[in-house]
Motif scaffolding. Structure first.
Motif, PDB file in Angstrom:
ATOM      1  N   LEU A 211      43.338  37.988  41.979  1.00 34.65           N
ATOM      2  CA  LEU A 211      42.924  38.974  42.972  1.00 34.65           C
ATOM      3  C   LEU A 211      42.874  40.368  42.357  1.00 34.65           C
ATOM      4  CD1 LEU A 211      45.937  39.441  45.441  1.00 34.65           C
ATOM      5  CD2 LEU A 211      46.125  38.344  43.238  1.00 34.65           C
ATOM      6  N   SER A 212      42.311  41.290  43.107  1.00 38.96           N
ATOM      7  CA  SER A 212      42.086  42.652  42.611  1.00 38.96           C
ATOM      8  C   SER A 212      43.294  43.544  42.863  1.00 38.96           C
ATOM      9  CB  SER A 212      40.855  43.253  43.295  1.00 38.96           C
ATOM     10  OG  SER A 212      40.747  44.636  43.027  1.00 38.96           O
ATOM     11  N   SER A 213      43.593  44.396  41.878  1.00 42.31           N
ATOM     12  CA  SER A 213      44.657  45.381  42.056  1.00 42.31           C
ATOM     13  C   SER A 213      44.135  46.639  42.750  1.00 42.31           C
ATOM     14  CB  SER A 213      45.262  45.760  40.702  1.00 42.31           C
ATOM     15  OG  SER A 213      44.276  46.323  39.846  1.00 42.31           O
ATOM     16  N   ILE A 214      42.811  46.720  42.930  1.00 45.13           N
ATOM     17  CA  ILE A 214      42.198  47.904  43.545  1.00 45.13           C
ATOM     18  C   ILE A 214      41.813  47.645  44.998  1.00 45.13           C
ATOM     19  CG2 ILE A 214      40.360  49.619  43.351  1.00 45.13           C
ATOM     20  CD1 ILE A 214      42.381  49.576  41.014  1.00 45.13           C
ATOM     21  N   ASN A 215      41.187  46.496  45.251  1.00 42.32           N
ATOM     22  CA  ASN A 215      40.710  46.163  46.589  1.00 42.32           C
ATOM     23  C   ASN A 215      41.618  45.094  47.199  1.00 42.32           C
ATOM     24  OD1 ASN A 215      39.206  45.961  48.894  1.00 42.32           O
ATOM     25  ND2 ASN A 215      37.446  44.946  47.953  1.00 42.32           N
ATOM     26  N   PRO A 216      42.428  45.435  48.186  1.00 40.32           N
ATOM     27  CA  PRO A 216      43.426  44.504  48.730  1.00 40.32           C
ATOM     28  C   PRO A 216      42.840  43.446  49.661  1.00 40.32           C
ATOM     29  CG  PRO A 216      43.511  46.569  49.940  1.00 40.32           C
ATOM     30  CD  PRO A 216      42.490  46.765  48.845  1.00 40.32           C
ATOM     31  N   ILE A 217      42.126  42.493  49.086  1.00 43.76           N
ATOM     32  CA  ILE A 217      41.569  41.382  49.860  1.00 43.76           C
ATOM     33  C   ILE A 217      42.001  40.073  49.215  1.00 43.76           C
ATOM     34  CG2 ILE A 217      39.566  42.736  50.603  1.00 43.76           C
ATOM     35  CD1 ILE A 217      37.900  41.240  48.513  1.00 43.76           C
ATOM     36  N   PRO A 218      41.985  38.967  49.972  1.00 52.13           N
ATOM     37  CA  PRO A 218      42.361  37.673  49.381  1.00 52.13           C
ATOM     38  C   PRO A 218      41.474  37.339  48.185  1.00 52.13           C
ATOM     39  CG  PRO A 218      42.252  37.515  51.773  1.00 52.13           C
ATOM     40  CD  PRO A 218      41.680  38.855  51.416  1.00 52.13           C
ATOM     41  N   GLY A 219      42.088  36.752  47.173  1.00 56.78           N
ATOM     42  CA  GLY A 219      41.347  36.421  45.960  1.00 56.78           C
ATOM     43  C   GLY A 219      41.004  34.948  45.898  1.00 56.78           C
ATOM     44  N   THR A 220      41.087  34.373  44.694  1.00 55.22           N
ATOM     45  CA  THR A 220      40.762  32.967  44.460  1.00 55.22           C
ATOM     46  C   THR A 220      42.038  32.202  44.127  1.00 55.22           C
ATOM     47  OG1 THR A 220      38.581  33.529  43.582  1.00 55.22           O
ATOM     48  CG2 THR A 220      39.444  31.353  43.039  1.00 55.22           C
ATOM     49  N   ILE A 221      42.255  31.086  44.815  1.00 58.92           N
ATOM     50  CA  ILE A 221      43.408  30.229  44.549  1.00 58.92           C
ATOM     51  C   ILE A 221      43.012  29.179  43.510  1.00 58.92           C
ATOM     52  CG2 ILE A 221      45.076  28.606  45.511  1.00 58.92           C
ATOM     53  CD1 ILE A 221      45.431  31.441  46.515  1.00 58.92           C
ATOM     54  N   VAL A 222      43.828  29.056  42.475  1.00 59.32           N
ATOM     55  CA  VAL A 222      43.610  28.042  41.443  1.00 59.32           C
ATOM     56  C   VAL A 222      44.712  27.006  41.590  1.00 59.32           C
ATOM     57  CG1 VAL A 222      43.269  27.606  38.980  1.00 59.32           C
ATOM     58  CG2 VAL A 222      42.761  29.875  39.925  1.00 59.32           C
ATOM     59  N   LYS A 223      44.323  25.746  41.873  1.00 56.85           N
ATOM     60  CA  LYS A 223      45.326  24.714  42.120  1.00 56.85           C
ATOM     61  C   LYS A 223      44.779  23.341  41.737  1.00 56.85           C
ATOM     62  CE  LYS A 223      44.092  24.448  47.052  1.00 56.85           C
ATOM     63  NZ  LYS A 223      44.631  24.552  48.426  1.00 56.85           N
ATOM     64  N   GLU A 224      45.576  22.312  41.946  1.00 62.84           N
ATOM     65  CA  GLU A 224      45.220  20.974  41.465  1.00 62.84           C
ATOM     66  C   GLU A 224      43.986  20.413  42.161  1.00 62.84           C
ATOM     67  OE1 GLU A 224      45.150  18.120  38.921  1.00 62.84           O
ATOM     68  OE2 GLU A 224      46.838  19.493  38.848  1.00 62.84           O
ATOM     69  N   GLU A 225      43.938  20.543  43.482  1.00 62.87           N
ATOM     70  CA  GLU A 225      42.805  20.021  44.250  1.00 62.87           C
ATOM     71  C   GLU A 225      42.326  21.081  45.220  1.00 62.87           C
ATOM     72  OE1 GLU A 225      43.953  16.448  46.183  1.00 62.87           O
ATOM     73  OE2 GLU A 225      44.219  15.306  44.331  1.00 62.87           O
ATOM     74  N   THR A 226      41.029  21.063  45.513  1.00 60.38           N
ATOM     75  CA  THR A 226      40.471  22.005  46.479  1.00 60.38           C
ATOM     76  C   THR A 226      39.753  21.236  47.577  1.00 60.38           C
ATOM     77  OG1 THR A 226      38.311  22.266  45.397  1.00 60.38           O
ATOM     78  CG2 THR A 226      40.104  23.680  44.622  1.00 60.38           C
ATOM     79  N   LYS A 227      39.514  21.923  48.677  1.00 57.47           N
ATOM     80  CA  LYS A 227      38.847  21.309  49.830  1.00 57.47           C
ATOM     81  C   LYS A 227      37.405  21.765  49.985  1.00 57.47           C
ATOM     82  CE  LYS A 227      43.252  21.047  52.338  1.00 57.47           C
ATOM     83  NZ  LYS A 227      43.991  21.466  53.549  1.00 57.47           N
TER      84      LYS A 227
END
Length: 401
Positions: free
Chosen positions: A229-245
């Motif tokens: 995620l961004s240190s400048i714009n406080p919005i949700p970033g991208t989750i990196v994990k084993e499986e995605t939906k």
């Protein structure tokens, strides 16, 4: 109460205002009831400046002394951030890599973490302090300072998250997450909500600069959920994990890597063991080989063509030419004006025609392909470097609307 590890890159702490911005992010996380460990890189261009200072002294510095020099960059960052946290009323302490328990092997400038003793970090957390750790560095068994190589702060953060059994490891960057392509060059690039470890590892290895590939390997091995995620714009970033939906997305990204050289060895005898003779020489010098192409052979001869990192090209050429008689004495050439462009996505395992669509996009731009490499979730091509940006744009348009 959750334990959060947060990593901030060099641009996030490049000056006073950015440092206090990071301090506020950390303070907000702590005030939400979390324990926080922060891993910090050297400020802005500090590492490059230190390398330039070494070049003023010698053209061939020892790796040990370079590690001693480069480790100072992170020490500046952690002390300044700890001061900023204290200034806004947050109890904090800064620790170097070795104070935080990082024990590495003896490979200066690209060390691997052998052990991580978190006793000091846990002790400071128990005292209700934010712990600010210098990324990128550790200590070997000779008590020499070592560095983990470019991007090593990501690896430091993930290693700490794994050892501390953290609830999440957040990687703060100057972009708002993982995109389908470099958003600074491809305006149509979109931010991903989720991506699998395998997809992220491929993208990181193929030139995407959001995460260090070693950190992704470590996160996958120990099941550390990452958030970019961004240190400048406080919005949700991208989750990196084993499986995605995320369903229905054929590919997750297009990556470009300019750090590529193609080496050709012509007229190699077409006999068993010859490839071993070539690639064992490179392995002995820690030169990684990526794509390999071998001709079918003609009159008892064959050609070996393969890629290496651009920075290792001259070393590879030197050792190969020194031993050219071991594999036929043929011509050895190098092409440094090339690039690797790749598409990555778990969806291509169950969808035929991905390669066809990719090659159609390149053909439509009159871009010639020199080499091709595939796996279950990626297709890479070697093309002329001058065509790389057009290739990324064309492939992105072909798959992601």
């Amino acid at each position: 109460m959750a334990l959060i590890v947060q990593k901030f890159g060099g641009t996030s702490v490049k000056d006073r205002s950015r440092i206090f911005n990071v301090a506020r992010i950390v303070a907000n996380t702590r005030n939400a009831g979390n324990e926080v460990v922060v891993v910090v890189s050297a400020q802005g261009d500090t590492t490059d400046d230190l390398i330039a200072k070494a070049a003023e002294i010698t053209g061939n510095p020892s790796s040990r002394e370079m590690d001693m020099l480069l480790a100072t960059g992170e020490q500046i960052s952690i002390s300044l951030l700890a001061m900023a946290l204290q200034e806004i009323g947050v109890s904090a302490v800064s620790l170097t890599g070795w104070q935080a328990g990082f024990v590495t092997d003896r490979a200066y400038s690209r060390a691997r973490i052998k052990r991580l003793d978190t006793e000091r970090v846990e002790s400071e957390l128990a005292r209700n302090r934010v712990v600010v750790v210098a990324g990128f560095q550790g200590l070997n068994r000779s008590d020499d300072i070592t560095t983990l190589g470019r991007g090593g702060s990501d690896t430091s953060a993930v290693a700490l998250a794994a050892a501390l059994h953290a609830d999440r490891c957040q990687i703060f960057t100057d972009v708002e997450g993982v995109y389908t392509a470099d958003p600074r060059k491809i305006p149509k690039a979109t931010r991903l909500k989720e991506i699998t470890f395998d997809e992220m590892l491929e993208l990181a290895s193929l030139g995407a600069q959001v995460l260090n590939n070693r950190s992704v390997e470590l996160a996958k091995k120990y099941g550390v959920e990452l958030e970019v995620l961004s240190s400048i714009n406080p919005i949700p970033g991208t989750i990196v994990k084993e499986e995605t939906k995320v369903e229905g997305m054929l590919i997750k990204g297009v990556a470009k890597d300019d750090n590529v050289a193609v080496i050709s060895i012509l007229g190699v005898p077409d006999v068993p063991g010859m490839s071993f003779k070539v690639f064992s020489l490179l392995a002995q010098r820690n030169i990684n080989v990526d794509i390999i192409l071998q001709s079918s052979g003609d009159a008892g001869k064959k050609d070996l063509i393969f890629t290496v990192p651009l920075g290792d090209a001259e070393s590879a050429m030197t050792v190969l030419k020194e031993h050219r008689n071991r594999f036929g004495g043929g011509e050895i050439t190098v092409n440094k004006d090339c690039a690797k462009v790749s598409v990555v996505g778990a969806g291509m395992q169950s969808h035929p025609g991905v390669a066809s669509r990719m090659f159609e996009a390149l053909g439509g731009q009159n871009i010639n392909i020199h080499m091709i490499s595939t796996s279950e979730i990626k297709i890479s091509v070697i093309i002329d470097k001058a065509d790389a940006d057009r290739a990324v744009a064309a492939i992105h348009d072909a798959f992601i609307q």
